[in-house]
Enzyme design. Structure first.
Site, PDB file in Angstrom:
ATOM      1  NE  ARG A  58      25.938  33.552  20.758  1.00 35.57           N
ATOM      2  CZ  ARG A  58      26.728  33.528  19.687  1.00 35.57           C
ATOM      3  NH1 ARG A  58      27.310  32.391  19.335  1.00 35.57           N
ATOM      4  NH2 ARG A  58      26.931  34.614  18.979  1.00 35.57           N
ATOM      5  CG  ASP A 170      27.411  25.525   9.404  1.00 32.10           C
ATOM      6  OD1 ASP A 170      28.014  26.452   8.842  1.00 32.10           O
ATOM      7  OD2 ASP A 170      27.258  25.471  10.642  1.00 32.10           O
TER       8      ASP A 170
END
Length: 300
Positions: A58, A170
């Protein structure tokens, strides 16, 4: 080249070249530990060594985005050149897991429709038109928040006085951008019951498109914003009727779970509801809530 110069050249090369294994840039163990410590402290998410390969994959996206040569250079930027403050939001975005589905753990939405909302409306002591406030505290790309909004809209057809508002937060800015647009792959809305899908989901005019969009009136019910559950306080109302915080506590250790749960409970009005993921528990925690269903709790 003399032996001394050769050694100096080799040392210099080793100082700047990254570690490569099987042709892939790899994190040095020291840098992985630094990253894991930062991620845990910032977001509460535990990153064990077994996740190193996932984190490397990632982070390579950020290495490319910044025009850097390697993970070593990226970590030097973070920890040696004071780049962490500028990069922290992007770093958290790439390492967070954002699994979400419409009507995930559907029993909760049955309870919401058949028990929780009718009970809230029956117990109203102020104006019946006061909005029912629901918080989706780990909203990801918005599937949970829009599912809640669908249930609220459906129940308003039966209880005209019901007005609902959904706050959806979030820690990841990338998923919030997707959520605000309300555009999803068509297959993602397949769990939505057909009648609700026809009312609340729009198909693209292009018949070849595999995208759908949540209808404007439903999108208007949901307010999205970034929030880190690790923050010492939350910029949320303290009279919320319902808080969804599902399948996020599993990423935290026990002390972090307790701290987050206490803050969530502080934002529930007396009689308000807290919903956790089916695999999550409050066992061993001293909190002002009592069981009210499967992974459903009510504030005392």
């Amino acid at each position: 080249m003399s032996g001394a110069l050769a050694r100096a050249s080799s040392d210099a090369q080793n100082a700047v070249e990254p570690s490569w294994v099987d042709g892939h840039d790899r994190l040095r163990s020291r840098d992985f530990q630094r990253l894991a410590t930062f991620i845990h402290g910032y977001s509460g998410i535990k990153v064990p060594p077994s996740k190193a390969t996932m984190i490397e994959g990632r982070l390579r996206k950020r290495v490319r985005a910044l025009g850097m040569r390697s993970l070593d250079e990226y970590c030097d930027y973070l920890f040696q050149r004071d780049g962490l403050a500028a990069e922290e939001i992007h770093l958290i975005d790439v390492v967070t897991t954002n699994k979400t589905e419409f009507f995930r753990e559907p029993e909760h939405f049955r309870i919401l429709a058949e028990d929780v909302l009718p009970r809230i409306m029956a117990e109203r002591r102020v104006s019946a038109r006061a909005p029912v406030k629901v918080w989706s505290a780990a909203a990801s790309t918005g599937a949970e928040a829009y599912t809640i909004a669908m249930v609220l809209a459906e129940q308003r057809r039966r209880m005209p006085d019901l007005v609902g508002v959904v706050y959806a937060t979030d820690i990841c800015t990338d998923v919030l951008g997707t959520a605000q647009g309300g555009i999803f792959p068509a297959e993602m809305v397949s769990p939505v019951p057909p009648e609700m899908r026809s009312r609340y989901v729009m198909r693209a005019k292009d018949p070849a498109s595999r995208l759908v969009r949540i209808v404007p009136e439903l999108r208007a019910m949901v307010q999205f914003g970034r929030l880190n559950l690790m923050d010492a306080s939350y910029p949320m109302d303290r009279d919320l009727d319902i808080v969804f915080c599902r399948n996020v506590l599993i990423y935290f250790d026990k002390p972090t779970q307790l701290a987050v749960l206490r803050r969530l409970c502080d934002h529930l009005r007396p009689g308000g509801y807290l919903l956790l993921g089916h695999s999550e528990t409050l066992s061993g925690f001293d909190l002002p809530v009592r069981p009210a269903g499967t992974a459903v709790f009510r504030r005392s």
